[in-house]
Design a protein around this motif. Structure first.
Motif, mmCIF file in Angstrom:
data_model
loop_
_atom_site.group_PDB
_atom_site.id
_atom_site.type_symbol
_atom_site.label_atom_id
_atom_site.label_comp_id
_atom_site.label_asym_id
_atom_site.label_seq_id
_atom_site.Cartn_x
_atom_site.Cartn_y
_atom_site.Cartn_z
ATOM 1 N N MET A 106 19.979 -6.850 -19.093
ATOM 2 C CA MET A 106 20.631 -5.589 -18.990
ATOM 3 C C MET A 106 20.606 -5.351 -17.382
ATOM 4 N N THR A 110 24.195 -3.368 -16.682
ATOM 5 C CA THR A 110 24.795 -1.782 -16.248
ATOM 6 C C THR A 110 25.009 -1.749 -14.887
ATOM 7 N N GLN A 152 32.022 1.123 -18.582
ATOM 8 C CA GLN A 152 30.829 2.227 -17.863
ATOM 9 C C GLN A 152 30.732 3.589 -18.423
ATOM 10 N N PHE A 202 29.762 3.988 -21.722
ATOM 11 C CA PHE A 202 28.410 3.815 -22.105
ATOM 12 C C PHE A 202 27.618 5.204 -21.291
ATOM 13 N N HIS A 203 28.054 5.709 -20.260
ATOM 14 C CA HIS A 203 27.186 6.708 -19.574
ATOM 15 C C HIS A 203 27.534 8.036 -20.345
#
Ligand code: GDP
Ligand code: IMO
Ligand code: MG
Length: 427
Positions: free
Chosen positions: A226, A233, A361, A364-365
């Motif tokens: 990760m 990320t 992202q 994901f956030h």
């Protein structure tokens, strides 16, 4: 399994050092393929605790060849200090080899890492400030200094002059830092060069020959999936590729030579530095993990953020590295929790259920975890050495993880000590 890659499946600090040390007992070569002294790999051997940063985690076995591969970045001063520290404790470094193609971390890289973090302020990445990012930047920009340059002082000074021309402008004008004189930087470097020169070698050739002779080679990853610059990320990542594929480019062997990929995951999750972390906890369970797991960084001493095991991220890590087996470390830390949870899916902002790690992202956030809850266990696991020794609830927890990621768990960590494991790995 002659060639095995050992790689972090989370955000680093999964216990790779312990796993590599354990398997090194049955291997002839251990090679680091990326990262630098941002890594901190702990080995607990009896009463002795070793914290390795650049030296591969096979060094405690005399005769095991330890390679710092071309994909790593090497701070010459930090490496000399690590070598000295190990020698003082009676560890032989005779079997250490450093790739001539490995890039060197220069003092200006460390300065730039710190200065850029300061400038980013609340948007900082939370790097280890070891100069890792700026060094890889120079590698890509083709103005890097390599280990082999230590063997040729004339070329070294010339390369430093070229690199510093631009760097001094940035240091001074952007960050208000002092300019560095190429001759001074070269002088410091050459002092370390004396020490490091005997270790510099054609390590790709050495590994090829070892594999050709049927020797067992371990490829030791640093950081974790990760934190991978391509798949992690971003931008809250490191500047290299921890994923298993990088073991090939980072040591100079082809993909067909790899036989097995062992992912290392904690029984929960930790993260140091900034960035998203869906299962992060700020409650008693999180404090239990922090305290029982002694979750403080090996390199920077920073407190690690703790949370429940994230199976969405773990499946992603298995996929990205083609993991063939998993080591589940620190299962002992969860003893004493009433209930344990596994994140089986994410919900995005619109409530949609995601079981594959989202590529965007922003999605994901905005993700929140969906948990499956199981009964915890109270038993102390520190003496467990076989699956049969595990209490039924701990066993159920392990089985649920293996079923969800569809990869066998061949090693389970039951304590800090080097032999506190349930070990079914075939290397
Ligand atoms: P690495 O960077 O992946 O090598 O991991 P670190 O060494 O930074 O952090 C892992 C920490 O957990 C170290 O302090 C290890 O000694 C410790 N550790 C590893 N495996 C286990 C385990 O199974 N149980 C316990 N209690 N501690 C472990
Ligand atoms: P090992 O090998 C955990 C994190 C930093 C930061 C980000 C970028 O011990 O698992 P960097 O200095 O690499 O530019 O920092 O990556 N980080 C690690 N976190 N374990 C590590 O190594 C790490 N190496 C870097 O905290 O968030
Ligand atoms: Mg670590």
């Amino acid at each position: 399994m002659p060639a095995t890659v050992v790689i972090g499946a989370q955000w680093g600090d999964e216990g790779k050092g312990k796993v590599v040390d354990l398997l090194a007992e049955r291997s002839e070569v251990v090679a680091r393929y990326q990262g630098g002294n941002n890594a901190g790999h702990t080995i607990v051997a009896g009463d002795e605790v070793y914290k390795l940063h650049l030296v591969p985690s096979g060094i405690l076995y005399p005769g095991t060849l330890c390679v710092i591969g071309n994909g790593t970045v090497v701070d010459p001063g930090a490496l000399c200090a690590e070598i000295d520290g190990l020698e003082e404790r009676g560890v032989s470094l005779e079997t250490l080899r450093i790739s001539g193609n490995a890039h060197l971390i220069m003092p200006y890289h460390v300065m730039l890492d710190g200065a850029s973090e300061m400038k980013l302020g609340k948007f900082s990445i939370g790097t280890t400030r070891r100069g890792i990012g700026p060094c890889y930047q120079d590698k890509a920009a083709r103005v890097g200094i390599r280990a082999q340059d230590l063997l040729d002082p004339k070329i070294l000074v010339r390369k430093l002059e070229i690199a510093l021309e631009a760097k001094n402008e940035i240091l001074e004008k952007l960050y208000g830092l002092p300019r560095l004189a190429p001759a001074d930087v070269a002088e410091d470097l050459l002092a370390h060069a004396e020490r490091l020169r005997p270790f510099i070698a054609d390590t790709a050739l050495i590994i090829d020959r070892a594999l050709r002779d049927g020797k067992r080679v371990l490829f030791e990853g640093a950081q974790g999936t990760m934190l991978d610059i391509d798949h992690g990320t971003y931008p809250f990542v490191t500047s290299s590729n921890p994923v298993a594929g990088a073991a090939c480019t980072g040591t100079g062997i082809g993909p067909t030579r790899i036989d097995s990929v062992l992912g290392v995951t904690k029984a929960y999750v930790t993260r140091v530095g900034e960035g998203p972390f869906p299962t992060e906890l700020d409650d008693d369970a999180g404090r239990h993990m922090l305290e029982q797991g002694n979750e403080f960084g090996t390199t920077t001493g920073r407190q690690r953020r703790c949370g429940w095991l994230d199976l969405v991220a773990l499946r992603y890590a298995v996929r990205l590295s083609g993991m063939t087996q998993l080591a589940l470390t620190k299962l002992d830390v969860l003893s004493g929790l009433d209930r344990v949870r596994l994140c089986v899916a994410y919900r995005d902002r619109d409530g949609a259920r995601l079981t594959d790690f989202p590529y965007h992202q922003t999605v994901f956030h905005g993700c929140t975890p969906e948990y499956e809850e199981m009964a915890g266990w109270d038993e102390d696991l520190s003496g467990c050495r076989s699956l049969e020794d595990l209490p039924p609830r701990a066993r159920e927890y392990v089985d649920a993880i293996a079923a969800a990621v569809e990869v066998p768990i061949t090693l389970i960590g039951t304590g800090q000590g080097r032999h506190q494991v349930i070990d079914q790995v075939e290397v």
